[in-house]
Design a protein around this motif. Sequence first.
Motif, mmCIF file in Angstrom:
data_model
loop_
_atom_site.group_PDB
_atom_site.id
_atom_site.type_symbol
_atom_site.label_atom_id
_atom_site.label_comp_id
_atom_site.label_asym_id
_atom_site.label_seq_id
_atom_site.Cartn_x
_atom_site.Cartn_y
_atom_site.Cartn_z
ATOM 1 N N TRP A 177 0.806 -1.229 0.000
ATOM 2 C CA TRP A 177 0.000 0.000 0.000
ATOM 3 C C TRP A 177 0.838 1.278 0.000
ATOM 4 C CZ3 TRP A 177 0.262 3.397 4.207
ATOM 5 C CH2 TRP A 177 0.906 2.917 5.352
ATOM 6 N N PHE A 178 2.116 1.179 0.328
ATOM 7 C CA PHE A 178 2.924 2.398 0.443
ATOM 8 C C PHE A 178 2.987 3.155 -0.890
ATOM 9 C CE2 PHE A 178 4.592 -0.042 4.049
ATOM 10 C CZ PHE A 178 4.575 0.926 5.033
ATOM 11 N N ASN A 179 3.218 2.389 -1.975
ATOM 12 C CA ASN A 179 3.364 3.062 -3.268
ATOM 13 C C ASN A 179 2.083 3.808 -3.652
ATOM 14 O OD1 ASN A 179 5.267 3.509 -5.419
ATOM 15 N ND2 ASN A 179 3.790 2.420 -6.723
ATOM 16 N N HIS A 192 -0.063 5.073 -1.627
ATOM 17 C CA HIS A 192 -0.189 6.264 -0.771
ATOM 18 C C HIS A 192 0.631 7.425 -1.355
ATOM 19 C CE1 HIS A 192 -1.078 8.494 2.878
ATOM 20 N NE2 HIS A 192 0.204 8.740 3.033
ATOM 21 N N TYR A 193 1.845 7.124 -1.801
ATOM 22 C CA TYR A 193 2.674 8.186 -2.398
ATOM 23 C C TYR A 193 2.057 8.680 -3.714
ATOM 24 C CZ TYR A 193 6.555 7.364 0.874
ATOM 25 O OH TYR A 193 7.341 7.276 1.995
ATOM 26 N N LYS A 194 1.510 7.750 -4.492
ATOM 27 C CA LYS A 194 0.914 8.123 -5.781
ATOM 28 C C LYS A 194 -0.272 9.049 -5.556
ATOM 29 C CE LYS A 194 1.167 4.971 -9.152
ATOM 30 N NZ LYS A 194 0.799 3.720 -9.821
ATOM 31 N N ASP A 204 14.585 13.325 2.652
ATOM 32 C CA ASP A 204 15.184 14.410 3.450
ATOM 33 C C ASP A 204 16.331 13.923 4.354
ATOM 34 O OD1 ASP A 204 13.194 16.879 3.048
ATOM 35 O OD2 ASP A 204 12.062 15.018 3.101
ATOM 36 N N ASP A 205 16.184 12.725 4.906
ATOM 37 C CA ASP A 205 17.233 12.218 5.804
ATOM 38 C C ASP A 205 18.484 11.835 5.006
ATOM 39 O OD1 ASP A 205 15.505 12.593 7.964
ATOM 40 O OD2 ASP A 205 14.579 10.635 7.634
ATOM 41 N N ALA A 206 18.261 11.276 3.829
ATOM 42 C CA ALA A 206 19.397 10.945 2.953
ATOM 43 C C ALA A 206 20.144 12.228 2.578
ATOM 44 C CB ALA A 206 18.889 10.237 1.697
ATOM 45 N N ILE A 249 10.839 0.748 -0.815
ATOM 46 C CA ILE A 249 10.112 -0.214 -1.651
ATOM 47 C C ILE A 249 9.221 0.502 -2.675
ATOM 48 C CG2 ILE A 249 8.037 -0.508 -0.207
ATOM 49 C CD1 ILE A 249 8.577 -3.611 -0.752
ATOM 50 N N SER A 250 8.950 1.763 -2.435
ATOM 51 C CA SER A 250 8.034 2.501 -3.310
ATOM 52 C C SER A 250 8.777 3.192 -4.459
ATOM 53 C CB SER A 250 7.283 3.552 -2.470
ATOM 54 O OG SER A 250 6.699 4.507 -3.321
ATOM 55 N N GLU A 251 8.372 2.820 -5.683
ATOM 56 C CA GLU A 251 8.958 3.467 -6.876
ATOM 57 C C GLU A 251 8.589 4.935 -6.896
ATOM 58 O OE1 GLU A 251 7.844 1.502 -10.501
ATOM 59 O OE2 GLU A 251 8.437 -0.438 -9.648
ATOM 60 N N ASP A 273 13.621 -3.792 -1.724
ATOM 61 C CA ASP A 273 12.785 -4.364 -0.670
ATOM 62 C C ASP A 273 13.692 -4.897 0.442
ATOM 63 O OD1 ASP A 273 11.027 -5.751 0.923
ATOM 64 O OD2 ASP A 273 10.294 -7.081 -0.678
ATOM 65 N N LEU A 274 13.448 -4.398 1.614
ATOM 66 C CA LEU A 274 14.190 -4.834 2.795
ATOM 67 C C LEU A 274 14.172 -6.356 2.953
ATOM 68 C CD1 LEU A 274 15.621 -3.430 5.123
ATOM 69 C CD2 LEU A 274 13.406 -3.075 6.194
ATOM 70 N N PHE A 275 13.102 -6.987 2.499
ATOM 71 C CA PHE A 275 12.985 -8.434 2.664
ATOM 72 C C PHE A 275 13.616 -9.219 1.509
ATOM 73 C CE2 PHE A 275 9.179 -6.757 4.969
ATOM 74 C CZ PHE A 275 9.714 -6.958 6.236
ATOM 75 N N GLU A 288 17.266 4.606 10.207
ATOM 76 C CA GLU A 288 15.877 4.232 9.891
ATOM 77 C C GLU A 288 14.973 5.012 10.830
ATOM 78 O OE1 GLU A 288 12.810 2.575 10.713
ATOM 79 O OE2 GLU A 288 13.407 2.610 12.789
ATOM 80 N N ALA A 289 13.908 5.588 10.268
ATOM 81 C CA ALA A 289 12.910 6.270 11.087
ATOM 82 C C ALA A 289 11.527 5.797 10.663
ATOM 83 C CB ALA A 289 13.018 7.790 10.910
ATOM 84 N N TYR A 290 10.803 5.276 11.607
ATOM 85 C CA TYR A 290 9.370 4.968 11.463
ATOM 86 C C TYR A 290 9.060 3.877 10.428
ATOM 87 C CZ TYR A 290 9.503 9.492 13.830
ATOM 88 O OH TYR A 290 9.799 10.523 14.697
#
Length: 216
Positions: free
Chosen positions: A21-23, A25-27, A70-72, A87-89, A110-112, A127-129
């Motif tokens: 679902w993350f991608n 949400h960004y879209k 921003d953190d990068a 994981i989100s393009e 993907d972390l996994f 890593e944050a959140y």
Amino acid sequence: MKTQKQTPYNYENAQKEATSWFNDHYKEANKDIETVAWAKGEVNPYLQEYLDNITQHPKKAIVVGSGLGDDAFALYLAGYEVTAIDISEEATSWAKERFEGAEIDFRVADLFDLPSELLNTFDFVFEAYTIQSLPLALRDRTITAIASLMKPEAKILTVCNAKLDHERFEGPPWPLTFNELRLFTMKSCRELEFSIFENTSELSSLKVRALFQKEH
Ligand SMILES: C[S@@+](CC[C@H](N)C(=O)[O-])C[C@H]1O[C@@H](n2cnc3c(N)ncnc32)[C@H](O)[C@@H]1O
């Protein structure tokens, strides 16, 4: 007596479901940062404070679940060679666009299912959140994956919403108990800092900024 057939927990499905679902949400945010639930459009203040207070910056850093970047970018400004994975393009291309010109290796990963060239590679991980945004059943796997990025003696700084054992919060996100965060100590990391802060949001009662170091 008839024995009931046991179905093993399907990690692959759980990981897919937890991350798909993350991608979207960004879209759906359509480049409006204010509509991304967690994005502030600025560096995480706990990271900035850490960077402002250390004198020697190690070389290679990675941001896990780097979101809008921003953190990068803060790590890049502090002189690190930075990789940022998400994981989100959608988030990754948005971050690239926001920090065009900065030499940051923003990549979809993907972390996994980490690319082998990222394993045991980094001196510093932030890593944050992200741990809290993945379901409890995946907590140990998430922390194992993050620790696998670290070289011997590398440090990980993590910022998360936290809770006492008896508290209940409807996720996502699922705030971490102190013991869950201390799973890093079972992945060959020792605890250097564990700072607990009061939190006034409906997401959690506490926040933690913790620093762990991989053993030699
Ligand atoms: C709650 S957001 C936090 C983003 C960023 N760290 C911040 O503080 O704004 C979690 C991020 O982790 C990313 N993510 C979730 N699962 C992931 C996975 N398996 N591998 C890499 N990134 C993941 C999401 O796409 C999202 O950008």
